[in-house]
Design an enzyme around this catalytic site. Structure first.
Site, PDB file in Angstrom:
ATOM      1  N   LYS A 172       0.866  -1.186   0.000  1.00  0.00           N
ATOM      2  CA  LYS A 172       0.000   0.000   0.000  1.00  0.00           C
ATOM      3  C   LYS A 172       0.898   1.230   0.000  1.00  0.00           C
ATOM      4  O   LYS A 172       1.480   1.605   1.018  1.00  0.00           O
ATOM      5  CB  LYS A 172      -0.905   0.046   1.241  1.00  0.00           C
ATOM      6  CG  LYS A 172      -1.962   1.145   1.093  1.00  0.00           C
ATOM      7  CD  LYS A 172      -2.494   1.655   2.402  1.00  0.00           C
ATOM      8  CE  LYS A 172      -1.666   2.744   3.014  1.00  0.00           C
ATOM      9  NZ  LYS A 172      -1.532   3.995   2.233  1.00  0.00           N
ATOM     10  N   GLU A 175      -1.002   7.340  -0.245  1.00  0.00           N
ATOM     11  CA  GLU A 175      -2.070   7.837  -1.128  1.00  0.00           C
ATOM     12  C   GLU A 175      -1.658   9.141  -1.812  1.00  0.00           C
ATOM     13  O   GLU A 175      -2.240   9.539  -2.802  1.00  0.00           O
ATOM     14  CB  GLU A 175      -3.374   8.017  -0.337  1.00  0.00           C
ATOM     15  CG  GLU A 175      -3.324   9.012   0.835  1.00  0.00           C
ATOM     16  CD  GLU A 175      -2.789   8.412   2.134  1.00  0.00           C
ATOM     17  OE1 GLU A 175      -1.945   7.485   2.079  1.00  0.00           O
ATOM     18  OE2 GLU A 175      -3.210   8.869   3.220  1.00  0.00           O
ATOM     19  N   ARG A 176      -0.588   9.796  -1.251  1.00  0.00           N
ATOM     20  CA  ARG A 176      -0.182  11.083  -1.817  1.00  0.00           C
ATOM     21  C   ARG A 176       0.787  10.918  -2.995  1.00  0.00           C
ATOM     22  O   ARG A 176       0.942  11.819  -3.800  1.00  0.00           O
ATOM     23  CB  ARG A 176       0.466  11.938  -0.724  1.00  0.00           C
ATOM     24  CG  ARG A 176      -0.572  12.364   0.311  1.00  0.00           C
ATOM     25  CD  ARG A 176      -0.009  13.375   1.262  1.00  0.00           C
ATOM     26  NE  ARG A 176       0.589  12.719   2.419  1.00  0.00           N
ATOM     27  CZ  ARG A 176       1.130  13.374   3.428  1.00  0.00           C
ATOM     28  NH1 ARG A 176       1.172  14.679   3.407  1.00  0.00           N
ATOM     29  NH2 ARG A 176       1.645  12.721   4.449  1.00  0.00           N
ATOM     30  N   SER A 225       4.916   8.247  10.173  1.00  0.00           N
ATOM     31  CA  SER A 225       5.074   9.078  11.366  1.00  0.00           C
ATOM     32  C   SER A 225       4.954   8.236  12.638  1.00  0.00           C
ATOM     33  O   SER A 225       4.361   7.147  12.619  1.00  0.00           O
ATOM     34  CB  SER A 225       4.004  10.174  11.361  1.00  0.00           C
ATOM     35  OG  SER A 225       2.729   9.566  11.326  1.00  0.00           O
ATOM     36  N   CYS A 284      13.508  11.234   6.829  1.00  0.00           N
ATOM     37  CA  CYS A 284      13.543  10.779   8.220  1.00  0.00           C
ATOM     38  C   CYS A 284      14.953  10.865   8.785  1.00  0.00           C
ATOM     39  O   CYS A 284      15.139  10.860   9.987  1.00  0.00           O
ATOM     40  CB  CYS A 284      13.024   9.364   8.340  1.00  0.00           C
ATOM     41  SG  CYS A 284      14.119   8.168   7.577  1.00  0.00           S
ATOM     42  N   GLU A 385       9.343  16.715  15.375  1.00  0.00           N
ATOM     43  CA  GLU A 385       9.886  16.576  14.020  1.00  0.00           C
ATOM     44  C   GLU A 385       9.374  17.758  13.189  1.00  0.00           C
ATOM     45  O   GLU A 385       8.166  17.992  13.125  1.00  0.00           O
ATOM     46  CB  GLU A 385       9.390  15.253  13.427  1.00  0.00           C
ATOM     47  CG  GLU A 385       9.980  14.948  12.067  1.00  0.00           C
ATOM     48  CD  GLU A 385       9.589  13.563  11.554  1.00  0.00           C
ATOM     49  OE1 GLU A 385       8.425  13.160  11.739  1.00  0.00           O
ATOM     50  OE2 GLU A 385      10.459  12.893  10.974  1.00  0.00           O
TER      51      GLU A 385
HETATM   52  P1  NAD Z   1       2.068   9.019   7.749  1.00  0.00           P
HETATM   53  O1  NAD Z   1       2.251   8.368   9.063  1.00  0.00           O
HETATM   54  O2  NAD Z   1       1.083  10.107   7.641  1.00  0.00           O
HETATM   55  O3  NAD Z   1       1.619   7.936   6.650  1.00  0.00           O
HETATM   56  C1  NAD Z   1       2.349   6.744   6.451  1.00  0.00           C
HETATM   57  C2  NAD Z   1       1.411   5.662   5.947  1.00  0.00           C
HETATM   58  O4  NAD Z   1       0.440   5.368   6.947  1.00  0.00           O
HETATM   59  C3  NAD Z   1       0.642   6.045   4.691  1.00  0.00           C
HETATM   60  O5  NAD Z   1       0.622   4.933   3.825  1.00  0.00           O
HETATM   61  C4  NAD Z   1      -0.752   6.398   5.207  1.00  0.00           C
HETATM   62  O6  NAD Z   1      -1.757   6.073   4.281  1.00  0.00           O
HETATM   63  C5  NAD Z   1      -0.891   5.523   6.436  1.00  0.00           C
HETATM   64  N1  NAD Z   1      -1.669   6.140   7.511  1.00  0.00           N
HETATM   65  C6  NAD Z   1      -1.789   7.465   7.783  1.00  0.00           C
HETATM   66  N2  NAD Z   1      -2.550   7.645   8.893  1.00  0.00           N
HETATM   67  C7  NAD Z   1      -2.896   6.412   9.314  1.00  0.00           C
HETATM   68  C8  NAD Z   1      -3.676   5.933  10.419  1.00  0.00           C
HETATM   69  N3  NAD Z   1      -4.243   6.763  11.296  1.00  0.00           N
HETATM   70  N4  NAD Z   1      -3.829   4.598  10.558  1.00  0.00           N
HETATM   71  C9  NAD Z   1      -3.258   3.738   9.680  1.00  0.00           C
HETATM   72  N5  NAD Z   1      -2.513   4.133   8.616  1.00  0.00           N
HETATM   73  C10 NAD Z   1      -2.328   5.449   8.441  1.00  0.00           C
HETATM   74  O7  NAD Z   1       3.516   9.487   7.262  1.00  0.00           O
HETATM   75  P2  NAD Z   1       3.893  10.410   6.022  1.00  0.00           P
HETATM   76  O8  NAD Z   1       3.494  11.805   6.313  1.00  0.00           O
HETATM   77  O9  NAD Z   1       3.429   9.770   4.768  1.00  0.00           O
HETATM   78  O10 NAD Z   1       5.487  10.275   6.039  1.00  0.00           O
HETATM   79  C11 NAD Z   1       6.323  11.120   6.808  1.00  0.00           C
HETATM   80  C12 NAD Z   1       6.728  10.454   8.100  1.00  0.00           C
HETATM   81  O11 NAD Z   1       7.388   9.220   7.827  1.00  0.00           O
HETATM   82  C13 NAD Z   1       7.731  11.279   8.879  1.00  0.00           C
HETATM   83  O12 NAD Z   1       7.391  11.254  10.235  1.00  0.00           O
HETATM   84  C14 NAD Z   1       9.042  10.578   8.637  1.00  0.00           C
HETATM   85  O13 NAD Z   1      10.012  10.751   9.646  1.00  0.00           O
HETATM   86  C15 NAD Z   1       8.593   9.157   8.571  1.00  0.00           C
HETATM   87  N6  NAD Z   1       9.571   8.331   7.896  1.00  0.00           N
HETATM   88  C16 NAD Z   1      10.345   7.532   8.660  1.00  0.00           C
HETATM   89  C17 NAD Z   1      11.338   6.769   8.074  1.00  0.00           C
HETATM   90  C18 NAD Z   1      12.228   5.903   8.921  1.00  0.00           C
HETATM   91  O14 NAD Z   1      13.070   5.199   8.369  1.00  0.00           O
HETATM   92  N7  NAD Z   1      12.090   5.927  10.234  1.00  0.00           N
HETATM   93  C19 NAD Z   1      11.520   6.803   6.688  1.00  0.00           C
HETATM   94  C20 NAD Z   1      10.691   7.626   5.924  1.00  0.00           C
HETATM   95  C21 NAD Z   1       9.718   8.392   6.552  1.00  0.00           C
END
Ligand code: NAD
Length: 491
Positions: A172, A175-176, A225, A284, A385
């Site tokens: 999955k 979505e963005r 996140s 990240c 962050e």
């Molecule tokens: P996000 O948490 O908003 O979304 C990540 C995924 O989770 C998406 O596929 C989204 O559809 C899904 N999602 C969103 N809300 C959800 C919920 N309530 N329940 C279940 N699924 C949900 O993250 P983002 O904004 O797409 O990405 C940025 C974040 O990712 C930053 O915090 C960044 O630090 C982190 N990140 C971490 C790493 C790492 O290696 N630790 C790597 C890349 C990004």
């Protein structure tokens, strides 16, 4: 509307909930609509993967790798096209997009070594006439739930290893940024991977939760996140899944006085500024707050050099080769960072470079590099962050104080020390909480053959991504003890 890829076929979703995908440099340009797939569509993706599993696990590992070799060739041929897609849907510069496609290809290269990596062990004569061996068996269906910031690279941290080990997979994407994944599944279709081994299902929260609770799913590889990582870690674990959930970060960097001497100054500052502003700060592993140890002259020098370096950044459309920094992902993301900046300034942070109003005449979600000094540990911006091109500078008395500051944070993804002192570096590596560490390296991202993942609130789980850890995550060790009753008269 984008289609799902299930059981080797492109299938339209029947969802009425559609999310727009736009180019962050030109938000008025609609690129596509992501469907929020329906529960029955999620189920059919998982069940296709479940049906494919018994046959796929019997395909010899060296043969499974042939698909990855073929895909690597396809990816190399499509590298420029994939980079263009990433830039279009995410906004980062073409150079940054190219780099991330290369990282994805490197994952394939390492996964091609799976016959060696997943090899078990054998010990003869553990007792008289008794032998013992362990094989690493695949488990079944795994899912990958990915963030927006690396549309190509992050999914490749997981699925090549999962299927090379003999599992099947449902991805999955965010979505963005679903377009890069679409193109990549077209490439998968071209290499004729058996139906059901790899499946793509679009959507947001509901789809992620449906996948994480589906009875046929064995494990979840998540990146996003921290609140979502923690939520899906708990949800998946409650439903009996293996979960590795990589979360958010607050990466501190420490500059010791020797790194500001003439021989090192330019490299220290360039590395620091690139770490924090690369991909518009939406990594990240991006640095966030640089702590300067030493006297007020050192701190003043660092401030001047950082501002001078940040001023050379050319903000603009990532497709334009002159741009060295693209827009942020969305209006909401930019607003969030602007709010953090306002509150930091109200709390006493000093503005050295103000990127808030620059580019206001352009349509994209731009925020130019912004530098704030005199950050203290109690400020909100020092604790959360930022995920934007904001360089924070603070002052500490010495390395011990910096380490103490780093270890008070709930996040522990990565940290960097700038120094040429081996002894200081040794202490730093030994004492800091983050588990990905750079010494004069701004983005200490482990390569595919090392394991990747932070600690504390930056990682939920026990087994990290790629490297040797992925074998542990995607297989189950099965140990057999053998005794053969010998009757030599029979031979
Ligand atoms: P996000 O948490 O908003 O979304 C990540 C995924 O989770 C998406 O596929 C989204 O559809 C899904 N999602 C969103 N809300 C959800 C919920 N309530 N329940 C279940 N699924 C949900 O993250 P983002 O904004 O797409 O990405 C940025 C974040 O990712 C930053 O915090 C960044 O630090 C982190 N990140 C971490 C790493 C790492 O290696 N630790 C790597 C890349 C990004």
């Amino acid at each position: 509307m984008l289609k799902n890829y299930i059981d080797g076929q492109w299938r339209a979703s029947h969802s009425k909930t559609l999310l727009p995908v736009v180019n962050p440099a030109y938000p008025e340009r609609l690129l596509a609509h992501t469907p929020c797939s329906l529960p029955e569509e999620v189920d059919s993706a998982v069940m296709a993967a479940q049906r494919a599993f018994p046959l796929w696990r019997k395909v010899p590992a060296p043969e499974r790798c042939q698909y990855l070799f073929r895909l690597k060739q396809q990816m190399e041929a499509a590298r420029e096209e994939l980079a263009g897609l990433i830039t279009a849907e995410h906004g980062k510069t073409l150079a940054e997009s190219r780099g991330s496609v290369l990282r994805a290809i490197q994952m394939l290269e390492t996964a091609c070594g799976i016959p060696t990596l997943m090899m078990g062990s054998h010990f003869a004569d553990i007792a008289r006439g008794i032998d013992c061996s362990t094989v690493n068996r695949p488990l079944g269906v795994f899912v990958g739930i990915c963030p927006f910031n690396f549309p190509a690279m992050v999914p490749f941290w997981f699925w090549p290893f999962a299927i090379a080990c003999g599992n099947t997979f449902v991805l999955k994407p965010s979505e963005r940024v679903p377009l890069t994944a679409m193109r990549f599944f077209e490439l998968l279709a071209d290499i004729a991977l058996p139906p059901g081994v790899m499946n793509l299902v679009h959507g947001g929260r509901e789809v992620a939760e449906a996948l994480s609770t589906h009875p046929q799913v064995k494990g979840i590889s998540f990146v996003g996140s921290t609140p979502v990582a923690q939520h899906l870690y708990q949800l998946g674990s409650k439903h009996g899944k293996r979960v590795q959930a990589l979360g958010g970060a607050k990466n501190l960097m420490v500059v010791l006085p020797d790194a500001l001497q003439a021989a090192s100054l330019k490299r220290t500052v360039a590395t620091l500024v690139e770490s924090i502003t690369g991909c518009s700060g939406q990594r990240c592993l991006a640095g966030s707050l640089a702590l300067c140890a030493g006297n007020p002259e050192h701190y003043g020098l660092l401030q001047r050099e950082v501002v001078a370096s940040a001023q050379t950044i050319v903000v603009g459309d990532g497709q334009d080769p002159r741009s060295t920094m693209g827009p942020m992902i969305s209006a909401e993301a930019r607003e969030r960072v602007l709010g953090l900046l306002d509150r930091a300034i109200a709390a006493g942070a000093r503005v050295l470079l103000d990127g808030r109003r620059t580019l206001a005449d352009r349509p994209g979600y731009y925020l130019a590099p912004t530098v704030l000094a005199d950050i203290t540990g109690s400020m909100e911006i020092a604790q959360v962050e930022v995920f934007g091109p904001v360089i924070l500078l603070g002052k500490v008395a010495n390395l011990n104080e910096a380490i103490e500051w780093i270890n008070t944070l709930p996040f522990a993804n990565t940290t960097t020390l700038f120094t040429n002192s081996g002894a200081a570096a040794r202490q730093f590596v030994d004492e800091v909480d983050p588990s990905m560490i750079g010494i004069n390296i701004g983005v200490p991202a482990p390569l595919s053959f090392f394991s990747f993942g932070g600690s504390k609130q930056s990682f939920f789980g026990d087994i990290k991504a790629h490297g040797s850890d992925c074998i542990k995550f995607y297989t189950d060790p099965c140990t057999t003890i053998y005794r053969w009753h010998s009757d030599s008269s029979l031979w």
